[in-house]
Design a protein around this motif. Sequence first.
Motif, PDB file in Angstrom:
ATOM      1  N   GLU A 128       3.046  -3.256 -30.765  1.00  0.00           N
ATOM      2  CA  GLU A 128       4.095  -2.962 -31.722  1.00  0.00           C
ATOM      3  C   GLU A 128       5.331  -3.838 -31.523  1.00  0.00           C
ATOM      4  OE1 GLU A 128       2.904   1.758 -31.717  1.00  0.00           O
ATOM      5  OE2 GLU A 128       4.987   1.173 -31.757  1.00  0.00           O
ATOM      6  N   MET A 129       5.361  -4.574 -30.399  1.00  0.00           N
ATOM      7  CA  MET A 129       6.546  -5.349 -30.116  1.00  0.00           C
ATOM      8  C   MET A 129       6.557  -6.706 -30.783  1.00  0.00           C
ATOM      9  SD  MET A 129       4.083  -6.136 -28.103  1.00  0.00           S
ATOM     10  CE  MET A 129       4.003  -4.613 -27.196  1.00  0.00           C
ATOM     11  N   SER A 130       5.442  -7.108 -31.364  1.00  0.00           N
ATOM     12  CA  SER A 130       5.415  -8.420 -32.003  1.00  0.00           C
ATOM     13  C   SER A 130       4.292  -8.459 -33.018  1.00  0.00           C
ATOM     14  CB  SER A 130       5.203  -9.517 -30.952  1.00  0.00           C
ATOM     15  OG  SER A 130       3.885  -9.449 -30.459  1.00  0.00           O
ATOM     16  N   THR A 131       4.184  -9.568 -33.712  1.00  0.00           N
ATOM     17  CA  THR A 131       3.134  -9.682 -34.716  1.00  0.00           C
ATOM     18  C   THR A 131       1.783  -9.977 -34.086  1.00  0.00           C
ATOM     19  OG1 THR A 131       3.656 -12.026 -34.973  1.00  0.00           O
ATOM     20  CG2 THR A 131       4.753 -10.487 -36.462  1.00  0.00           C
ATOM     21  N   SER A 132       1.763 -10.458 -32.846  1.00  0.00           N
ATOM     22  CA  SER A 132       0.489 -10.747 -32.195  1.00  0.00           C
ATOM     23  C   SER A 132      -0.079  -9.486 -31.563  1.00  0.00           C
ATOM     24  CB  SER A 132       0.669 -11.835 -31.133  1.00  0.00           C
ATOM     25  OG  SER A 132       1.641 -11.448 -30.200  1.00  0.00           O
ATOM     26  N   ASN A 133      -1.388  -9.439 -31.410  1.00  0.00           N
ATOM     27  CA  ASN A 133      -2.066  -8.265 -30.876  1.00  0.00           C
ATOM     28  C   ASN A 133      -2.269  -8.433 -29.384  1.00  0.00           C
ATOM     29  OD1 ASN A 133      -3.824  -6.214 -30.153  1.00  0.00           O
ATOM     30  ND2 ASN A 133      -4.901  -6.284 -32.113  1.00  0.00           N
ATOM     31  N   ILE A 134      -1.549  -7.633 -28.595  1.00  0.00           N
ATOM     32  CA  ILE A 134      -1.642  -7.800 -27.152  1.00  0.00           C
ATOM     33  C   ILE A 134      -3.038  -7.482 -26.630  1.00  0.00           C
ATOM     34  CG2 ILE A 134      -0.934  -5.465 -26.471  1.00  0.00           C
ATOM     35  CD1 ILE A 134       0.795  -6.948 -24.316  1.00  0.00           C
ATOM     36  N   ALA A 135      -3.768  -6.615 -27.313  1.00  0.00           N
ATOM     37  CA  ALA A 135      -5.136  -6.323 -26.877  1.00  0.00           C
ATOM     38  C   ALA A 135      -5.999  -7.572 -26.926  1.00  0.00           C
ATOM     39  CB  ALA A 135      -5.742  -5.225 -27.750  1.00  0.00           C
ATOM     40  N   ASP A 136      -5.794  -8.397 -27.944  1.00  0.00           N
ATOM     41  CA  ASP A 136      -6.544  -9.645 -28.033  1.00  0.00           C
ATOM     42  C   ASP A 136      -6.173 -10.583 -26.889  1.00  0.00           C
ATOM     43  OD1 ASP A 136      -7.749  -8.715 -30.287  1.00  0.00           O
ATOM     44  OD2 ASP A 136      -6.417  -9.780 -31.674  1.00  0.00           O
ATOM     45  N   MET A 137      -4.884 -10.639 -26.558  1.00  0.00           N
ATOM     46  CA  MET A 137      -4.449 -11.482 -25.449  1.00  0.00           C
ATOM     47  C   MET A 137      -5.097 -11.029 -24.148  1.00  0.00           C
ATOM     48  SD  MET A 137      -2.264 -11.472 -22.608  1.00  0.00           S
ATOM     49  CE  MET A 137      -0.863 -10.384 -22.870  1.00  0.00           C
ATOM     50  N   LEU A 138      -5.129  -9.725 -23.945  1.00  0.00           N
ATOM     51  CA  LEU A 138      -5.698  -9.205 -22.702  1.00  0.00           C
ATOM     52  C   LEU A 138      -7.185  -9.491 -22.601  1.00  0.00           C
ATOM     53  CD1 LEU A 138      -3.863  -5.764 -22.621  1.00  0.00           C
ATOM     54  CD2 LEU A 138      -3.484  -7.671 -21.062  1.00  0.00           C
ATOM     55  N   GLU A 139      -7.874  -9.542 -23.702  1.00  0.00           N
ATOM     56  CA  GLU A 139      -9.321  -9.710 -23.692  1.00  0.00           C
ATOM     57  C   GLU A 139      -9.747 -11.020 -23.050  1.00  0.00           C
ATOM     58  OE1 GLU A 139     -13.142  -8.730 -24.034  1.00  0.00           O
ATOM     59  OE2 GLU A 139     -11.451  -7.454 -24.557  1.00  0.00           O
ATOM     60  N   VAL A 140      -8.918 -12.021 -23.117  1.00  0.00           N
ATOM     61  CA  VAL A 140      -9.328 -13.316 -22.588  1.00  0.00           C
ATOM     62  C   VAL A 140      -8.617 -13.678 -21.298  1.00  0.00           C
ATOM     63  CG1 VAL A 140      -9.883 -14.182 -24.876  1.00  0.00           C
ATOM     64  CG2 VAL A 140      -7.575 -14.521 -23.978  1.00  0.00           C
ATOM     65  N   ASP A 141      -7.627 -12.887 -20.890  1.00  0.00           N
ATOM     66  CA  ASP A 141      -6.767 -13.326 -19.806  1.00  0.00           C
ATOM     67  C   ASP A 141      -6.924 -12.556 -18.504  1.00  0.00           C
ATOM     68  OD1 ASP A 141      -4.095 -14.336 -21.940  1.00  0.00           O
ATOM     69  OD2 ASP A 141      -5.425 -15.566 -20.759  1.00  0.00           O
ATOM     70  N   GLN A 142      -7.921 -11.690 -18.381  1.00  0.00           N
ATOM     71  CA  GLN A 142      -8.125 -10.928 -17.154  1.00  0.00           C
ATOM     72  C   GLN A 142      -6.814 -10.312 -16.677  1.00  0.00           C
ATOM     73  OE1 GLN A 142     -10.241 -13.664 -14.491  1.00  0.00           O
ATOM     74  NE2 GLN A 142     -12.111 -12.619 -15.035  1.00  0.00           N
ATOM     75  N   THR A 143      -6.153  -9.646 -17.607  1.00  0.00           N
ATOM     76  CA  THR A 143      -4.867  -9.013 -17.341  1.00  0.00           C
ATOM     77  C   THR A 143      -5.021  -7.505 -17.452  1.00  0.00           C
ATOM     78  OG1 THR A 143      -3.704 -10.903 -18.281  1.00  0.00           O
ATOM     79  CG2 THR A 143      -2.462  -8.861 -18.073  1.00  0.00           C
ATOM     80  N   CYS A 144      -4.315  -6.788 -16.560  1.00  0.00           N
ATOM     81  CA  CYS A 144      -4.285  -5.336 -16.637  1.00  0.00           C
ATOM     82  C   CYS A 144      -2.837  -4.900 -16.797  1.00  0.00           C
ATOM     83  CB  CYS A 144      -4.885  -4.726 -15.366  1.00  0.00           C
ATOM     84  SG  CYS A 144      -4.812  -2.920 -15.353  1.00  0.00           S
ATOM     85  N   LEU A 145      -2.603  -4.053 -17.777  1.00  0.00           N
ATOM     86  CA  LEU A 145      -1.262  -3.542 -18.054  1.00  0.00           C
ATOM     87  C   LEU A 145      -1.273  -2.026 -17.930  1.00  0.00           C
ATOM     88  CD1 LEU A 145       1.639  -3.798 -19.129  1.00  0.00           C
ATOM     89  CD2 LEU A 145       0.698  -3.920 -21.430  1.00  0.00           C
ATOM     90  N   ILE A 146      -0.395  -1.495 -17.072  1.00  0.00           N
ATOM     91  CA  ILE A 146      -0.264  -0.045 -16.891  1.00  0.00           C
ATOM     92  C   ILE A 146       1.133   0.352 -17.341  1.00  0.00           C
ATOM     93  CG2 ILE A 146      -0.301   1.866 -15.259  1.00  0.00           C
ATOM     94  CD1 ILE A 146      -2.165   0.262 -13.510  1.00  0.00           C
ATOM     95  N   ALA A 147       1.203   1.290 -18.275  1.00  0.00           N
ATOM     96  CA  ALA A 147       2.479   1.742 -18.817  1.00  0.00           C
ATOM     97  C   ALA A 147       2.715   3.195 -18.431  1.00  0.00           C
ATOM     98  CB  ALA A 147       2.484   1.598 -20.339  1.00  0.00           C
ATOM     99  N   SER A 148       3.937   3.517 -18.023  1.00  0.00           N
ATOM    100  CA  SER A 148       4.232   4.850 -17.501  1.00  0.00           C
ATOM    101  C   SER A 148       4.176   5.928 -18.569  1.00  0.00           C
ATOM    102  CB  SER A 148       5.612   4.855 -16.846  1.00  0.00           C
ATOM    103  OG  SER A 148       6.617   4.536 -17.800  1.00  0.00           O
ATOM    104  N   THR A 149       4.390   5.561 -19.817  1.00  0.00           N
ATOM    105  CA  THR A 149       4.436   6.553 -20.877  1.00  0.00           C
ATOM    106  C   THR A 149       4.007   5.919 -22.191  1.00  0.00           C
ATOM    107  OG1 THR A 149       5.856   8.246 -21.896  1.00  0.00           O
ATOM    108  CG2 THR A 149       6.855   6.098 -21.451  1.00  0.00           C
TER     109      THR A 149
END
Length: 380
Positions: A149-170
């Motif tokens: 929701e923070m930008s026009t790009s889809n962060i899920a797509d970015m994560l799919e190729v970048d071996q990244t893990c994002l943990i959000a507190s809420t």
Amino acid sequence: MENLPDLDSSYALIIGVDKYSRLSNLPTVANNVGAINEILRHPLIWGLPPERCTVLSNPKSQNEILEELDRAASAAQPPGTLFVYYAGHGLVEPETGEFHLSVATSDPGSVDGTAANYDSVRRRVRRSPAGHRVLVLDCCYAGRALKGEMSTSNIADMLEVDQTCLIASTSANRTALAPPDEQYTLFTGALISVILDGISGAPGLLTARDIWRRVYEIQASRGVHRPEIRSGNAGDNIPLVRNVAWRKPARPMTATKDMTNADVEQLAANLPPTAVKLAAEVLRAGGQDALAGQLLANFVVKRSPEDVRLLADCFCGTSPEDAEWLVGALTAFNELRSEMELDLGDVSYDDLEDWYWDDGLSGSEKGDHLLLDRHLRRQR
């Protein structure tokens, strides 16, 4: 068993904002930052060298955050892991809905100009050549980093190729909880508890998903906001820390018979570190604690620093319980052996623990690890 992230090529950036000029202060965040820094550097948990871990407290501008992120992202190289932690106020730009990380001077009436846009943060994390990336956000509206929701790009797509893990507190529309009467914020407090207590029944090394799942259970039992996780290309299944609650499965072992001190000295001088570790296990399993202690003591005294490090790695990669006393023993021998004038023939396995906890190292010599060591000792 897989290994922890490589220490020499990994890097951690810990960002915390607890003092604000235009927002309410968050005193527990300062405790968060200190504890996360201590945990990542503790040899029984990960063991990240101090020079590979940067703490950024109360940055005054978004550029401070972005510049430190650039440095951290460049310092983390394959096959290591880039670990980024942020705690502070999360802000949302009213007109665009974009998610921002606050700094000490952030103005809620001018979010875009006074806080770090998350889109800029994630781009820097994405550019890192590190083998894997872990980003932990403890702030209001942190779930927006998951939902794109923070930008026009889809962060899920970015994560799919970048071996990244994002943990959000809420979640995207909820505020994080930072009660003033607590030592830590609720999310980070649960995170710290899980890492220090370990997870019974889990493997010897915990992944980001293992940790998130247990924190989720704790928060759900408290009736507070559950953390969220998003990852791509198995970025959440990479070992991150040692599980201090793990114990090696019991296996039959046969102790050597009629071994003498001279035999122990010969083994310590000639065996590779992996074989010394196995020999110590065999001796202790056979009730020969004194010989096991003498074997390790002789090894530490007589072998090169590189061999000693390899031996420590052997123990730390299998059993946190073994690593606990071994790391203490190595430190005691390396720092205090000449002063104590130890007779290696009188060293027992249990002596190594006793010197560590009671005589070997005082609080100033243990440094940042003192509180964690006490906690880990209570868990035994």
